[in-house]
Write an enzyme that holds these catalytic residues in place. Structure first.
Site, mmCIF file in Angstrom:
data_model
loop_
_atom_site.group_PDB
_atom_site.id
_atom_site.type_symbol
_atom_site.label_atom_id
_atom_site.label_comp_id
_atom_site.label_asym_id
_atom_site.label_seq_id
_atom_site.Cartn_x
_atom_site.Cartn_y
_atom_site.Cartn_z
ATOM 1 N N THR A 85 89.457 3.479 -28.310
ATOM 2 C CA THR A 85 88.249 2.755 -28.709
ATOM 3 C C THR A 85 87.529 3.598 -29.755
ATOM 4 O OG1 THR A 85 88.080 1.864 -26.473
ATOM 5 C CG2 THR A 85 86.129 1.673 -27.867
ATOM 6 N N LYS B 248 86.911 -5.476 -29.430
ATOM 7 C CA LYS B 248 86.858 -4.522 -28.311
ATOM 8 C C LYS B 248 85.395 -4.165 -28.003
ATOM 9 C CE LYS B 248 87.358 -1.176 -25.466
ATOM 10 N NZ LYS B 248 87.422 -1.476 -24.049
ATOM 11 N N LYS C 129 78.999 5.699 -24.967
ATOM 12 C CA LYS C 129 79.732 5.946 -26.219
ATOM 13 C C LYS C 129 80.085 4.616 -26.905
ATOM 14 C CE LYS C 129 84.366 6.300 -26.998
ATOM 15 N NZ LYS C 129 85.773 6.575 -26.782
HETATM 16 N N1 LIG Z 1 89.357 5.043 -19.139
HETATM 17 C C1 LIG Z 1 89.213 3.722 -19.309
HETATM 18 O O1 LIG Z 1 88.991 2.974 -18.355
HETATM 19 C C2 LIG Z 1 89.353 3.118 -20.692
HETATM 20 C C3 LIG Z 1 89.491 1.738 -20.805
HETATM 21 C C4 LIG Z 1 89.648 1.167 -22.065
HETATM 22 C C5 LIG Z 1 89.661 1.979 -23.191
HETATM 23 N N2 LIG Z 1 89.490 3.329 -23.053
HETATM 24 C C6 LIG Z 1 89.510 4.146 -24.287
HETATM 25 O O2 LIG Z 1 90.776 4.767 -24.354
HETATM 26 C C7 LIG Z 1 90.658 6.067 -24.964
HETATM 27 C C8 LIG Z 1 91.235 7.120 -24.021
HETATM 28 O O3 LIG Z 1 90.502 7.059 -22.807
HETATM 29 P P1 LIG Z 1 90.876 7.981 -21.548
HETATM 30 O O4 LIG Z 1 90.081 7.424 -20.412
HETATM 31 O O5 LIG Z 1 92.359 8.121 -21.435
HETATM 32 O O6 LIG Z 1 90.233 9.361 -22.023
HETATM 33 P P2 LIG Z 1 90.512 10.839 -21.464
HETATM 34 O O7 LIG Z 1 91.112 10.817 -20.115
HETATM 35 O O8 LIG Z 1 89.237 11.580 -21.682
HETATM 36 O O9 LIG Z 1 91.629 11.390 -22.487
HETATM 37 C C9 LIG Z 1 91.312 11.670 -23.828
HETATM 38 C C10 LIG Z 1 92.541 12.149 -24.547
HETATM 39 O O10 LIG Z 1 92.184 12.474 -25.897
HETATM 40 C C11 LIG Z 1 92.642 13.821 -26.177
HETATM 41 N N3 LIG Z 1 91.778 14.418 -27.197
HETATM 42 C C12 LIG Z 1 90.426 14.418 -27.248
HETATM 43 N N4 LIG Z 1 89.998 15.066 -28.343
HETATM 44 C C13 LIG Z 1 91.109 15.480 -29.004
HETATM 45 C C14 LIG Z 1 91.326 16.186 -30.223
HETATM 46 N N5 LIG Z 1 90.304 16.593 -30.984
HETATM 47 N N6 LIG Z 1 92.606 16.423 -30.586
HETATM 48 C C15 LIG Z 1 93.634 16.002 -29.821
HETATM 49 N N7 LIG Z 1 93.498 15.311 -28.672
HETATM 50 C C16 LIG Z 1 92.243 15.067 -28.277
HETATM 51 C C17 LIG Z 1 92.558 14.505 -24.837
HETATM 52 O O11 LIG Z 1 93.319 15.693 -24.855
HETATM 53 P P3 LIG Z 1 93.045 16.829 -23.723
HETATM 54 O O12 LIG Z 1 93.831 16.383 -22.530
HETATM 55 O O13 LIG Z 1 93.547 18.067 -24.341
HETATM 56 O O14 LIG Z 1 91.565 16.860 -23.477
HETATM 57 C C18 LIG Z 1 93.158 13.420 -23.944
HETATM 58 O O15 LIG Z 1 94.546 13.332 -24.078
HETATM 59 C C19 LIG Z 1 89.170 6.256 -25.281
HETATM 60 O O16 LIG Z 1 88.930 5.883 -26.617
HETATM 61 C C20 LIG Z 1 88.479 5.274 -24.320
HETATM 62 O O17 LIG Z 1 87.232 4.826 -24.810
HETATM 63 C C21 LIG Z 1 89.367 3.912 -21.828
#
Ligand SMILES: NC(=O)c1ccc[n+]([C@@H]2O[C@H](COP(=O)([O-])OP(=O)(O)OC[C@H]3O[C@@H](n4cnc5c(N)ncnc54)[C@H](OP(=O)(O)O)[C@@H]3O)[C@@H](O)[C@H]2O)c1
Length: 295
Positions: free
Chosen positions: A95, A170, A238
């Site tokens: 997102t 989205k 966010k």
């Molecule tokens: N969780 C939900 O329910 C949900 C639903 C729909 C959409 N989303 C969207 O999907 C995306 C991922 O969500 P998530 O829940 O999986 O987040 P998350 O668990 O916080 O994972 C974030 C990922 O991004 C990586 N990352 C962050 N900064 C980085 C950088 N500068 N360089 C390289 N890698 C980096 C992290 O690596 P590290 O492991 O090293 O920190 C991790 O792999 C987000 O945009 C979120 O808004 C989430």
């Protein structure tokens, strides 16, 4: 298909596993290397730099936190676009703002890489169950190539345009979901204050014209006062900020979004930032002088 997955957070791990388990040859990268273990145990290979993912991949998927991270891993000095072959496809499922996405589109075009924006609606449970809603926009031919892969991750898949349309949709869905929580919190606290029993209130709302799939999913957690996050308030903040920033650039007013954004700040300021966003109900109850219910 030979694909690469970059970003193995809460969403990225189950989404990548679904590709591996379907028999695709998958290479993964994650900034914190320990998160690649679940994938390598399932048969994926792992690399230690985003740029190492590009060569040889037909499709590269990214699923990372935010705008800065996406630009870093795609078009930064060590980004994946540098090594992707002309004619391959970059699919970002995170997102992010339309503005950031448009910059990535420009960088992809310079490398002759097709770019699909494919943000998802649904939480980790949906990712595990392969029932995410996937909103895709970008060139039709590249979308058609990716569709069988999307079908391994999602239940409802839409191709909604050639450019940034998926980004707007989205954010639209998250605005509506977040505003629903704020609206429900206010209206429910009002009836509680008037003496309606909590269970009766939830029963009637769930069987009314305002009942929606979302209200249905949230009924049991609301009944149990369980704010374990399907989607935490700090992430909703966010997404609201992205909508508000984008709307400001478009001179488009979002008065209700701006108001409900304050609830996420209040949740974060009162130690509830990691609670599910529907936990904003507690704020309205407190303001109405309703005694806390046990969870
Ligand atoms: N969780 C939900 O329910 C949900 C639903 C729909 C959409 N989303 C969207 O999907 C995306 C991922 O969500 P998530 O829940 O999986 O987040 P998350 O668990 O916080 O994972 C974030 C990922 O991004 C990586 N990352 C962050 N900064 C980085 C950088 N500068 N360089 C390289 N890698 C980096 C992290 O690596 P590290 O492991 O090293 O920190 C991790 O792999 C987000 O945009 C979120 O808004 C989430």
């Amino acid at each position: 298909v030979c694909s690469s997955d970059l970003g193995l957070g809460r969403m990225g791990v189950p989404m990548a596993l679904n590709l591996v388990n379907a028999g695709h040859q998958v290479t993964v990268y994650n900034r914190s290397a320990d998160k690649t273990v679940a994938l390598t145990e399932a048969g994926a290979s792992a690399v230690t730099r985003p740029a190492d993912l590009g060569a040889g991949a037909e499709v590269v998927f990214t699923m990372i936190s935010n705008d800065a991270a996406l630009e870093d891993v795609t078009s930064g000095p060590d980004g994946v676009l540098a090594t992707m072959a002309a004619g391959s496809i970059l699919v970002d499922m995170s997102t992010v703002t339309p503005a950031c996405s448009a910059r990535v589109a420009e960088a992809a075009t310079k490398c002759s890489v097709a770019y699909i924006r494919a943000p998802v609606s649904g939480s980790v449970v949906f990712a595990v169950a392969k029932t995410l809603t996937i909103l895709a926009s970008g060139p039709t031919q590249a979308y058609e190539t990716c569709k069988p892969l999307f079908e391994l991750m999602g239940g409802k898949i839409f191709h909604v345009g050639q450019d940034e349309q998926a980004r707007y949709l989205k954010l639209t869905l998250n605005m509506m979901v977040g505003i629903t929580a704020g609206m429900a919190a206010e209206a429910l606290a009002f009836s509680e204050r008037g003496g309606v029993e909590w269970d009766v209130l939830l029963e009637v709302v769930a069987n009314s014209a305002v009942a929606s799939p979302l209200i249905g999913y949230k009924r049991a957690p609301m009944a149990a006062r369980d704010w374990t996050p399907a989607f935490p308030a700090n992430q909703m903040a966010k997404d609201f900020d992205m909508a508000l920033d984008t709307a400001r650039d478009l001179c488009t007013p979002l008065p209700i979004t701006a108001l409900v954004r304050q609830y996420w700040s209040t949740m974060m300021a009162t130690g509830r930032g990691n609670n599910d966003f529907f936990g904003c109900l507690e704020l309205l109850e407190e303001q109405a002088g309703i005694k806390p219910k046990s969870s």
